[in-house]
Design an enzyme around this catalytic site. Structure first.
Site, PDB file in Angstrom:
ATOM      1  N   GLU A  46       0.830  -1.207   0.000  1.00 45.51           N
ATOM      2  CA  GLU A  46       0.000   0.000   0.000  1.00 45.51           C
ATOM      3  C   GLU A  46       0.864   1.256   0.000  1.00 45.51           C
ATOM      4  O   GLU A  46       0.571   2.243  -0.689  1.00 45.51           O
ATOM      5  CB  GLU A  46      -0.901   0.022   1.246  1.00 45.51           C
ATOM      6  CG  GLU A  46      -1.894  -1.132   1.343  1.00 45.51           C
ATOM      7  CD  GLU A  46      -1.341  -2.336   2.115  1.00 45.51           C
ATOM      8  OE1 GLU A  46      -0.162  -2.689   1.913  1.00 45.51           O
ATOM      9  OE2 GLU A  46      -2.093  -2.935   2.898  1.00 45.51           O
ATOM     10  N   ALA A 148       7.094 -36.437 -10.071  1.00 47.35           N
ATOM     11  CA  ALA A 148       6.898 -36.625 -11.511  1.00 47.35           C
ATOM     12  C   ALA A 148       6.831 -38.119 -11.755  1.00 47.35           C
ATOM     13  O   ALA A 148       7.612 -38.882 -11.184  1.00 47.35           O
ATOM     14  CB  ALA A 148       8.059 -36.021 -12.286  1.00 47.35           C
ATOM     15  N   ARG A 178      10.288 -24.595  -5.794  1.00 48.02           N
ATOM     16  CA  ARG A 178      11.402 -24.521  -4.833  1.00 48.02           C
ATOM     17  C   ARG A 178      11.688 -23.074  -4.442  1.00 48.02           C
ATOM     18  O   ARG A 178      12.000 -22.783  -3.285  1.00 48.02           O
ATOM     19  CB  ARG A 178      12.688 -25.101  -5.455  1.00 48.02           C
ATOM     20  CG  ARG A 178      12.702 -26.589  -5.499  1.00 48.02           C
ATOM     21  CD  ARG A 178      14.019 -27.049  -6.106  1.00 48.02           C
ATOM     22  NE  ARG A 178      13.982 -28.478  -6.365  1.00 48.02           N
ATOM     23  CZ  ARG A 178      14.869 -29.121  -7.087  1.00 48.02           C
ATOM     24  NH1 ARG A 178      15.888 -28.477  -7.639  1.00 48.02           N
ATOM     25  NH2 ARG A 178      14.768 -30.420  -7.270  1.00 48.02           N
TER      26      ARG A 178
HETATM   27  N1  LIG Z   1      -1.854  -5.473   3.694  1.00 51.64           N
HETATM   28  C1  LIG Z   1      -0.563  -5.865   3.762  1.00 51.64           C
HETATM   29  N2  LIG Z   1       0.277  -5.409   2.822  1.00 51.64           N
HETATM   30  C2  LIG Z   1       1.534  -5.851   2.805  1.00 51.64           C
HETATM   31  O1  LIG Z   1       2.343  -5.444   1.827  1.00 51.64           O
HETATM   32  C3  LIG Z   1       1.996  -6.719   3.819  1.00 51.64           C
HETATM   33  N3  LIG Z   1       3.285  -7.152   3.824  1.00 51.64           N
HETATM   34  C4  LIG Z   1       1.083  -7.098   4.826  1.00 51.64           C
HETATM   35  N4  LIG Z   1       1.509  -7.920   5.832  1.00 51.64           N
HETATM   36  C5  LIG Z   1       0.837  -8.090   7.090  1.00 51.64           C
HETATM   37  O2  LIG Z   1       1.599  -7.433   8.106  1.00 51.64           O
HETATM   38  C6  LIG Z   1       2.432  -8.385   8.767  1.00 51.64           C
HETATM   39  C7  LIG Z   1       3.874  -7.992   8.676  1.00 51.64           C
HETATM   40  O3  LIG Z   1       4.073  -6.727   9.228  1.00 51.64           O
HETATM   41  P1  LIG Z   1       5.562  -6.080   9.222  1.00 51.64           P
HETATM   42  O4  LIG Z   1       6.064  -6.126   7.797  1.00 51.64           O
HETATM   43  O5  LIG Z   1       6.393  -6.891  10.143  1.00 51.64           O
HETATM   44  O6  LIG Z   1       5.359  -4.683   9.684  1.00 51.64           O
HETATM   45  C8  LIG Z   1       2.232  -9.719   8.069  1.00 51.64           C
HETATM   46  O7  LIG Z   1       2.293 -10.811   8.984  1.00 51.64           O
HETATM   47  C9  LIG Z   1       0.841  -9.538   7.484  1.00 51.64           C
HETATM   48  O8  LIG Z   1      -0.146  -9.787   8.456  1.00 51.64           O
HETATM   49  N5  LIG Z   1      -0.189  -6.677   4.748  1.00 51.64           N
HETATM   50 ZN   LIG Z   2       0.664  -2.718   6.138  1.00 50.73          ZN
END
Ligand SMILES: Nc1nc(O)c(N)c(N[C@@H]2O[C@H](COP(=O)(O)O)[C@@H](O)[C@H]2O)n1
Ligand SMILES: [Zn+2]
Length: 352
Positions: A46, A148, A178
């Site tokens: 975001e 496979a 992987r």
């Molecule tokens: N909405 C959203 N956008 C992202 O880009 C995200 N990485 C997440 N992650 C959520 O936040 C937790 C990680 O938080 P930090 O990066 O440690 O601040 C992760 O467990 C998700 O719940 N959400």
């Molecule tokens: Zn966030």
């Protein structure tokens, strides 16, 4: 939301233990900013999308495949960034199952007067982050069994020869699996028979942790899995009968050896979960596969079927062990998909 999923996938295998997330800011029907979460510790998707949109985010709609967070983790809450940017509407693919988020992000935005829609393309959003969702809900790694086989159901000839069953496209797909998995697991027999590297070579991506289960530690001293320990570590799990001499040899090469009271797939996954490993790829032979399947360590099965026949009652099959007695005991896959991949077919499904 389609675009969010495509953006999210650009970080395939690089975000663990975080999910794959993409976001798009739309103003007057035009995408004015987009972004994805590149890796754990970096800003969330975001924030990248809002930064790219700049002033055009004011009054716009934000699309994101996972609920925006409302907590201070490694990064500040995305809800605050959304409010500061003046976003008017937020469209969310799925609620974040992480208990630190789980509905709180949506509630915070709604309380601030933002119009929030939830559940757009939710099945695809859930599938993209199936490992993250499973791990957060159960505390156990999401297990993917991959193998496979020939059209007559063999994974090697009667002499143990298996190079190659499937074509280049299917092998590249394995390497993509992987690149996503936190760990790839084989048994001692596979090390003895195939001398695998278990690295990612046919696609771009990072290497998973390489894991071997061996009751006796009767393993080749020169196996390729013991190479490059500083860059691609290997962990060997063994039990009380593990040969102490071999253990010392492996440790001298930099291989981590863990002795478990009970050497079962479930016990190994418990250890891996603590690292944390959110997803594991089982690339093992028939005996270990049977154990992993029957102790609940496999949630998804991916089988590459090659259009060739090798025959032989002694030839290897994907699943050995005791096997079931009656057909009604068979493990049945759900959400089965079948797709061509190069000259082979990929059949996949879930065991929930
Ligand atoms: N909405 C959203 N956008 C992202 O880009 C995200 N990485 C997440 N992650 C959520 O936040 C937790 C990680 O938080 P930090 O990066 O440690 O601040 C992760 O467990 C998700 O719940 N959400
Ligand atoms: Zn966030």
């Amino acid at each position: 939301m389609e675009r969010c999923l495509t953006l999210a996938e650009q970080a395939w295998g690089r975000t663990t233990p975080n999910p794959l997330v993409g976001a798009v800011v739309v103003q007057d029907g035009q995408a004015v900013g987009e972004g994805f979460h590149p890796k754990a510790g970096a800003p969330h998707a975001e924030v990248f999308a809002l930064r790219a949109a700049g002033d055009l985010a004011y009054g716009a709609t934000l699309y994101v495949n996972l609920e925006p967070c409302n907590h201070h983790g490694r990064t500040p809450p995305c809800t605050e960034a959304i409010l500061t940017a003046g976003i008017r509407r937020v469209v969310v693919g799925m609620v974040d199952p992480n208990p630190r988020v789980c509905g709180r992000g949506i509630e915070r935005l709604r309380t601030a007067g933002i119009d929030v829609s939830v559940g757009v393309l939710s099945a695809r959003c859930e599938q993209l982050n199936e490992a993250f969702v499973y791990f957060v809900r159960t505390g156990r790694p999401f297990g993917v069994l991959k193998y496979a086989m020939t059209l007559d159901g063999k994974t090697a000839t009667r002499t143990g020869h298996s190079f190659w069953i499937s074509g280049e496209a299917a092998r590249a797909r394995t390497h993509r699996l992987r690149a996503f998995a936190d760990a790839v697991i084989v048994g001692g027999n596979t090390v003895r028979l195939d001398d695998p590297q278990l690295t990612v070579r046919l696609v771009e991506g990072r290497n998973p942790l390489r894991v071997v289960l061996s009751r006796t530690l009767a393993l080749p001293a020169e196996a390729r899995l013991w190479l490059d320990q500083t860059t691609i570590p290997t962990v060997v799990f063994t039990g009380a009968q593990g040969d102490p001499q071999m253990r010392a040899n492996l440790e001298r090469l930099g291989v981590e050896v863990q002795v478990l009271d009970e050497l079962t797939p479930a016990a190994v996954l418990e250890k891996l979960a603590a690292r944390p490993c959110l997803s594991v790829l089982w690339e093992c032979g028939g005996t270990l596969t049977w154990s992993a399947l029957t102790d609940g360590s496999v949630q998804k099965v991916i089988c590459f079927v090659a259009p060739c026949l090798v025959g032989g009652t002694q030839a290897y099959t994907p699943i050995a062990g005791a096997g079931f007695e009656k057909m009604h005991e068979a493990l049945r896959l759900e959400q089965v998909r079948c797709e061509p991949i190069g000259e082979d077919w990929m059949v996949s499904g879930y065991l929930f």
